[in-house]
Design an enzyme around this catalytic site. Structure first.
Site, mmCIF file in Angstrom:
data_model
loop_
_atom_site.group_PDB
_atom_site.id
_atom_site.type_symbol
_atom_site.label_atom_id
_atom_site.label_comp_id
_atom_site.label_asym_id
_atom_site.label_seq_id
_atom_site.Cartn_x
_atom_site.Cartn_y
_atom_site.Cartn_z
ATOM 1 N N ASP A 336 5.757 61.092 -82.632
ATOM 2 C CA ASP A 336 6.978 60.299 -82.521
ATOM 3 C C ASP A 336 6.856 59.088 -83.437
ATOM 4 O O ASP A 336 5.871 58.935 -84.163
ATOM 5 C CB ASP A 336 7.227 59.871 -81.067
ATOM 6 C CG ASP A 336 6.074 59.047 -80.494
ATOM 7 O OD1 ASP A 336 5.134 58.716 -81.249
ATOM 8 O OD2 ASP A 336 6.111 58.738 -79.296
ATOM 9 N N ASP A 338 7.320 54.793 -83.455
ATOM 10 C CA ASP A 338 7.437 53.608 -82.600
ATOM 11 C C ASP A 338 7.714 52.369 -83.451
ATOM 12 O O ASP A 338 7.110 52.188 -84.518
ATOM 13 C CB ASP A 338 6.139 53.377 -81.821
ATOM 14 C CG ASP A 338 5.742 54.592 -80.981
ATOM 15 O OD1 ASP A 338 6.637 55.196 -80.377
ATOM 16 O OD2 ASP A 338 4.545 54.921 -80.956
ATOM 17 N N ASP A 466 10.667 55.457 -80.166
ATOM 18 C CA ASP A 466 10.551 54.415 -79.141
ATOM 19 C C ASP A 466 10.806 53.057 -79.785
ATOM 20 O O ASP A 466 10.203 52.723 -80.812
ATOM 21 C CB ASP A 466 9.151 54.408 -78.517
ATOM 22 C CG ASP A 466 8.918 55.604 -77.599
ATOM 23 O OD1 ASP A 466 9.889 56.317 -77.314
ATOM 24 O OD2 ASP A 466 7.766 55.810 -77.185
#
Length: 542
Positions: A336, A338, A466
């Site tokens: 992912d 961030d 995120d």
């Protein structure tokens, strides 16, 4: 010595165990006698001997007046082993106390002969475990500090075969909610990853920290046979495959996956057919399973960073956006992306996240989002932190819709054509084809998914992103905590607690002796407070 456990052993098993002693011709059922040979302190190694046989032999020795220790210590003078070579026993000893130990390493034959004689017999060559003598000039031993936060660990791993195996065992332990075992394997892997050269001989590992008996056994198997039979067996197990598939769904943890497996669910199709109720996060994770299971490349992270910067700048000029996580440590791929957001003026960040999310939604970038408010108050919470060490910043967990235009049209990063060496798939000749493809096919764990959609035509992909908002007063701690790696951060907190009597979190550093907070405006200051040499992000890949 009366052993309560002995009453729990069925009679048949007791008879079977007794037969193992062979021709000692000794009955150990009598009372324990005082220690008759104080210069001889024995320890029976359970490895390959088994707990029941070891317990029987220990009672036998005690009944003959020998001092037989339950736990190994430096006072032990004789180590008794069965079906182990000297190198195996020596490696195990090093993992217990480190360094050389002044003990005799003896085969079980010496013990049984001593039991028959009723006193320690002379140690002959045939009693001694043979240790392979290695020329130290040929094989250099390694050394490493005990804490990962004391070690510099780059992305270059010279022991990939070993660390991958230990990491898989750690992952399996974590999926089975055996966190203690998982941490033990990860610490062992981290030590090997920090070594300057490849391990070729078990003697190189003597004295290294964090290498327990189980990890050493796996390493020895790989060095001898090229692979670990335990790891290969685990990878083929149906439970492991099912856990990998189900926990690969965004929003599904080990407990939920275990519950589904017990209900007979092993793959996505069975999950869809089962009628299980999924929450909003899990439904989004299932819908975008293919995309979220593919690695995110640095080019994509850069493209998303430009979008986030535009969103933040539009709603709060002057706010800062920092790419964190593995990409800040220099990785070329990740699971992912961030970002840490702050503003140089304390308090200006309050209320920022809803505005950023609203902007992203209005531009069509969000396929899913869940926002949580900041719940940390220093005056109220103090240095305490949840056991999981999850911080309490305002945060948005989201799934981005990254379109072809955004990946290639907005100030297209030159790194888009980088060869992504950490990708789990072999790259296409042109990596841009790879990241736009959106292929559907067979996933790890034998999961078959729909292959009817034409490959290479989907104009976008889903990416986990995120967003975290921190006050500027906590920014240095948030930056350190969110950069990782996970084990490096865990070791920092362990160092703070055990070596400095401090409490470290992504919000603050508290000195428990002085009963005060230690402020910092940079990561370097935090390392200085902890009495550690500063380690840059690129060397925190423990």
């Amino acid at each position: 010595m009366y052993d309560k456990k002995s009453n729990m052993v069925p009679l048949k098993r007791r008879k079977l165990v007794s037969s193992h002693i062979g021709n000692t011709g000794t009955d150990c059922s009598g009372p324990e006698v005082p220690n008759k040979f104080p210069q001889v302190v024995l320890f029976l190694l359970e490895r390959k001997m088994g707990a029941s046989r070891r317990a029987f032999l220990s009672r036998l020795g005690q009944s003959k007046g020998f001092q037989v220790e339950e736990k190994f210590s430096r006072s032990v003078s004789h180590v008794i082993s069965e079906n182990n070579c000297g190198d195996e026993v020596r490696t195990w000893l090093d993992s217990q106390v480190g360094g050389q130990t002044p003990v005799h390493l003896l085969d079980i034959s010496w013990y049984t002969e001593s039991m028959r004689a009723g006193c320690p017999v002379e140690i002959l060559d045939r009693h001694k475990l043979q240790e392979q003598r290695t020329d130290e000039a040929e094989v250099a031993a390694f050394s490493a500090p005990s804490y990962a936060c004391q070690r510099r660990t780059t992305l270059v791993d010279r022991n990939t075969v070993l660390t991958d195996a230990l990491s898989l065992l750690a992952e399996n332990a974590e999926l089975s909610e055996e966190d203690g075992r998982g941490v033990a394997f990860r610490r062992a892997a981290a030590v090997l990853k920090a070594l300057p050269e490849a391990v070729t001989d078990m003697t190189q590992l003597r004295g290294l920290p964090c290498l327990g008996e189980h990890s050493l056994r796996v390493i020895k198997d790989i060095l001898a046979n090229g692979a670990s039979s335990e790891v290969e067996s685990m990878k083929q197990s149906e439970r492991y495959k099912a856990l990998k598939v189900l926990t690969g769904i965004f929003g599904v943890g080990a407990k939920t996956a275990d519950r589904w497996i017990k209900a007979g669910i092993r793959n996505l199709q069975q999950l869809q057919d089962s009628g299980q109720t999924l929450n909003r996060t899990q439904r989004a994770g299932l819908e975008h399973y293919d995309d979220l299971g593919q690695p995110v490349m640095k080019a994509e992270a850069n493209a998303i960073g430009q979008i986030v910067e535009e969103a933040v700048g539009s709603v709060l000029p002057g706010a800062r956006v920092t790419l964190i996580g593995g990409f800040r440590r220099g990785k070329l791929t990740g699971h992912d992306v961030d970002f840490l957001i702050t503003h140089p003026e304390e308090g200006r960040e309050v209320g920022l996240m809803p505005k950023v999310v609203s902007w992203l939604e209005s531009q069509g970038f969000l396929l899913y989002q869940k926002t949580t408010r900041n719940s940390y108050l220093e005056a109220k919470d103090g240095p305490a932190r949840p056991s999981s060490n999850m911080d309490r910043f305002e945060r948005c967990l989201s799934i981005f819709k990254l379109t072809k235009e955004e990946k290639g049209g907005r100030k297209q990063p030159e790194t888009l054509t980088e060869d992504c060496t950490e990708s789990v798939r072999a790259p296409d000749p042109d990596p841009r084809v790879q990241i736009l493809r959106g292929e559907r096919g067979t996933h790890e764990g034998g999961l078959e998914v729909d292959q009817t959609k034409p490959a290479g035509r989907k104009p976008w992909r889903a990416v986990r992103v995120d967003l975290v908002v921190s006050p500027i007063s906590q920014f240095a701690f948030a930056l350190l905590g969110w950069t990782g790696s996970k084990l490096f951060e865990r070791e920092l907190r362990r160092w703070a607690a055990h070596e400095k009597t401090m409490s470290l979190s992504s919000h603050a550093l508290y000195d428990n002796k002085q009963k005060r907070y230690l402020r910092a405006t940079s990561e370097e200051e935090i390392f200085a407070h902890l009495g550690l040499e500063y380690i840059p992000p690129s060397e925190r890949n423990a």
